[in-house]
Structures are given as structure tokens and as C-alpha cells.
Design a protein around this motif. Structure first.
Motif, mmCIF file in Angstrom:
data_model
loop_
_atom_site.group_PDB
_atom_site.id
_atom_site.type_symbol
_atom_site.label_atom_id
_atom_site.label_comp_id
_atom_site.label_asym_id
_atom_site.label_seq_id
_atom_site.Cartn_x
_atom_site.Cartn_y
_atom_site.Cartn_z
ATOM 1 N N PRO A 25 0.894 -1.283 0.019
ATOM 2 C CA PRO A 25 -0.025 0.138 0.099
ATOM 3 C C PRO A 25 0.865 1.123 0.225
ATOM 4 O O PRO A 25 1.993 1.131 0.813
ATOM 5 N N ARG A 26 0.374 2.265 -0.785
ATOM 6 C CA ARG A 26 1.031 3.564 -0.587
ATOM 7 C C ARG A 26 0.063 4.660 -0.834
ATOM 8 O O ARG A 26 -1.079 4.504 -1.638
ATOM 9 N N LEU A 27 0.373 5.846 -0.325
ATOM 10 C CA LEU A 27 -0.679 6.864 -0.680
ATOM 11 C C LEU A 27 -0.116 7.710 -1.871
ATOM 12 O O LEU A 27 0.591 8.579 -2.121
ATOM 13 N N SER A 28 -0.786 7.273 -3.006
ATOM 14 C CA SER A 28 -0.648 7.742 -4.470
ATOM 15 C C SER A 28 -1.879 7.647 -5.041
ATOM 16 O O SER A 28 -2.552 6.508 -5.201
ATOM 17 N N SER A 29 -2.297 8.780 -5.596
ATOM 18 C CA SER A 29 -3.647 8.746 -6.159
ATOM 19 C C SER A 29 -3.719 7.864 -7.479
ATOM 20 O O SER A 29 -4.779 7.139 -7.706
ATOM 21 N N ASP A 30 -2.485 7.817 -8.168
ATOM 22 C CA ASP A 30 -2.590 6.774 -9.225
ATOM 23 C C ASP A 30 -2.752 5.317 -8.754
ATOM 24 O O ASP A 30 -3.340 4.696 -9.503
#
Length: 414
Positions: free
Chosen positions: A79-84
């Protein structure tokens, strides 16, 4: 004749260049690397019509969430906080459906069969020497539950006309008498073939250069000069390139480049690993260890062990936990085969471009009329490499395409 620039020198880019030059076009290939590593070199080498179920299938997202907390699992989504990334996850989750599988099966089968046939045709036509063997592919199962699941997939494959059958453990032993096996049984896909990827890539590069295709290595494209939905030129700090048509075949980097043209490709890199062993291990049949999702291929001069799908952005770092998972799985199925520390230390990885529905992007976006996109093949890039190249050439040559490309359209919605 058109002047065509192919951005990307992996299997898709090279095969696009091959068929474009056969049509009489003036072709240039540009790649950011030295064109001697990456997914096109470290894959399992399968030409596998058997792989008809797209990655996005019912239950996969649930498994992905469960495996998220296990860094050695076959599918690991970090998981990562990236809109894409979040858009991709949402679209992938929506695509894990029976509808997507039903739509994807015939499309995957047709382009994979076409690809296998074209590898044979290229080898014969150009007198290439790369390994191409049609021994089939084993799906080896250790549990009754997995065997039953694979039998269900095999029944679907049979309905699609593929040559496949269930084999017992005793039949499996007869096929590979020189190795000890810990298994319940297997499915044999007679329709599949295998290769040694590096040999093909090297022969293709040599052929293209001798046929007048210009290849620029270690050149990264930074800028697109476009006007009214058409690319005028592309450039980097040292050079500007002008052409009539452009092909975007940069694999996991395609999303970044397409954005510069306003084309939004949902795409995530899926890292896979490989371990090579030059010892004589007695393995003569390509096999997938079904529960572990590890592929084993007897290649020219060595045996390759490959696997895992790690969704973690653009990242070439070797995760030793995942390398060790491949080695442990191998010994669980082949008790007498223990990969050495040296073999594991020499592991390599490659990034496979994964679309949300598990189907490639092949075609022209409405936002750019002279750009042909060819990426997103996930684990099937090698199987579909030649066929994608042929389809790209047909599009640019304004010919009727060999396959209906609607299901692969770059502008499709998820």
C-alpha cells in the motif's frame, strides 16, 4: 513508407520494430537502458496459450489483501498513498469479476496462440537459433483442493479448443524420471511451448541492426512536442527526434510517458524474480508449482526458477525474502533440489506492466492520433510479444488487424 520511432527496446518494442521494417517503414528504436536486462530477459520464457485466465479474476483481490501482510506471498501489493495507485487498486478490484474473465479468455487465447505461431515463423524465416520447444507445460499440484481448481481451469481451456489433460502422479513420474517429486498430480497443457528469452532478444537486436533499424540505447525521452492531438517530435537533453508515427512500448514506464500527452493509463509495475541454476538438475519439463505460483523452465544451458508478483512501484531492489520463497517452494515440490547460496545471490528481477483488468493496452488513444500504445501485458508479455508487434505494424500500416483489438483499447473504461 512512414518514419516510425519505437520508444522501448523490450520484447514488445523489438517485435514492433521487426514487423514495421518488414512493411518497409523506416524504424528507429530508443530505449533508456543498455537493453540487456529487465522483464524481457528474466521471464520464464513461456509461450503459454494455457494462461487464459486474466490476472484480475474473482477472489484475487481478497487473496491480495490476505497476502499483503506476508512479504513472501505469491502476490504482494504494498500500500502507498498515491492517487494513481489508489485508482489502479479500485479498478483492479472492480475487474476481479466473472464478466472480466469471460471477456478476457478468448482475447488472451487468440493473441497468445498467434504469438506462439509467430515465434516459430520468425525462427524459420530468419534462421534464428534460439531455443523453441513445444513440450507442453505442467501445472503441478500438491493438494487435492488445488488439483480440483486446476481441473476446472483445464475444462475451460478444453472448451476453448486447447490441448490439455489431467495426469496422475505415476504419469508425472514417468515424464520426469530423474527427479523426485512431492505432488498429488498435474495438468498437462500440450499446447504450450518454451524458449530462452535472452537468446531471442540478442538475435532480434542483431537482426534489426543488420536490417537498417537504428537503435539508440541508454537514451531516455523527456519531452513530447504535440499539437492538435498529434506528436510533432520527441526529445531529451541531447537530441530531438521527428517521425510520422510513434510507438509507446516502455512497459512499466509507459504510464509516466503517456501522461505527458494527456493519456491516462492505469498501470502498475509488477516485479518478478528469477534464479538460474547451471547444474544438471534433471528437470526436463517446464512446470508451474500451482500452490506456490513458481515457474520452472529448462532453458538452453541452465534451469530457471521464476515467480512472484510484487506491486511496489518502480523498484529494482532485490527482496531476499521473495528470492528465498522461490527457493523454498522449489524444494517443497522437488525435495532433492536445493538452490545454492550463490545461485540465490545472483537472482535478478524485472518489472512487468500490469493493467487493472490483466489485459494489455494495444491501439491508438483518441487523444493522440499518431501514437500507438503497446503495453500492460502483465505476465504474458513474452507470450504476446510477437503478436503485439505484428498488430502494431498492422495499425500503423493501416491494414486490417489480425485480431479484433476492441478489448485491448487504451481508452477503455474500468
Amino acid at each position: 513508407m512512414k518514419k516510425v520511432i519505437v520508444i522501448g527496446g523490450g520484447i514488445i518494442g523489438l517485435c514492433s520494430a521487426y514487423y514495421l521494417q518488414k512493411e518497409g517503414h523506416q524504424v528507429t528504436v530508443i530505449d533508456q537502458s543498455n537493453m540487456d536486462f529487465g522483464a524481457s530477459y528474466v521471464n520464464a520464457g513461456y509461450l503459454a496459450p494455457s494462461h487464459i485466465i486474466p490476472l484480475a479474476a474473482p477472489g484475487v483481490m481478497k487473496k491480495g489483501i490476505q497476502w499483503m501482510f506476508n512479504s513472501s506471498s505469491p502476490l504482494f501489493i504494498k500500500p502507498r498513498l498515491s492517487s494513481d495507485f489508489l485508482k489502479w487498486v479500485w479498478a483492479f478490484s472492480k475487474s476481479c469479476s466473472i464478466k472480466n474473465v469471460t471477456r478476457g479468455i478468448p482475447a488472451i487465447k487468440d493473441i497468445a496462440i498467434m504469438g506462439q505461431d509467430l515465434y516459430s515463423e520468425i525462427k524459420k524465416t530468419e534462421n534464428f537459433s534460439f531455443q523453441l520447444e513445444k513440450k507442453g507445460l505442467l501445472m503441478i499440484c500438491q493438494t487435492q483442493k488445488m488439483l480440483e481448481e486446476e481441473i476446472q481451469v483445464a475444462e475451460i481451456a478444453k472448451k476453448e479448443g486447447l490441448d490439455v489433460k489431467e495426469i496422475s502422479f505415476s504419469e508425472l513420474k514417468k515424464m520426469q524420471p530423474e527427479v523426485d517429486l512431492n505432488a498429488k498430480g498435474a495438468i498437462l497443457y500440450k499446447c504450450d511451448a518454451h524458449t530462452t528469452p535472452r537468446t531471442f532478444m540478442e538475435e532480434m537486436i542483431s537482426y534489426l541492426e543488420s536490417s537498417g533499424v537504428i537503435i539508440h540505447k541508454n537514451e531516455e525521452i523527456h519531452n513530447f512536442n504535440a499539437k492538435e492531438g498529434k506528436i510533432i517530435s520527441i526529445s531529451n537533453a541531447s537530441r530531438t527526434y521527428i517521425a510520422d508515427e510513434f510507438v509507446l512500448a516502455t512497459g512499466s514506464w509507459s504510464k509516466k510517458l503517456s501522461k505527458k500527452l494527456g493519456v491516462q493509463l492505469l498501470l502498475e509495475p509488477g516485479k518478478g524474480y528469477r534464479i538460474n541454476s547451471e547444474r544438471d538438475l534433471g528437470i526436463t519439463m517446464p512446470a508451474i508449482l500451482a500452490e506456490a505460483k513458481v515457474a520452472i523452465t529448462p532453458m538452453h544451458g541452465f534451469t530457471r526458477f521464476a515467480g512472484t508478483m510484487e506491486i511496489n512501484g518502480i523498484d529494482h531492489n532485490i527482496n531476499n525474502v521473495r528470492v528465498e520463497a522461490i527457493a523454498k517452494a522449489t524444494q517443497q515440490y522437488y525435495p532433492n533440489i536445493k538452490l545454492t547460496t550463490e545461485e540465490k545471490n545472483n537472482a535478478a528481477c524485472g518489472l512487468r506492466p500490469v493493467s487493472p483488468d490483466g489485459l494489455p493496452y494495444i491501439g491508438k488513444s483518441k487523444k493522440c492520433t499518431n501514437l500507438t500504445i503497446a503495453t500492460g501485458h502483465a505476465m504474458m508479455g513474452w507470450s504476446m510479444g510477437t503478436s503485439t508487434g505484428k498488430l502494431v505494424s498492422e495499425l500503423i500500416s493501416e491494414k486490417r488487424t489480425s485480431l479484433n483489438l476492441e478489448v485491448f483499447h487504451p481508452d477503455r473504461r474500468f
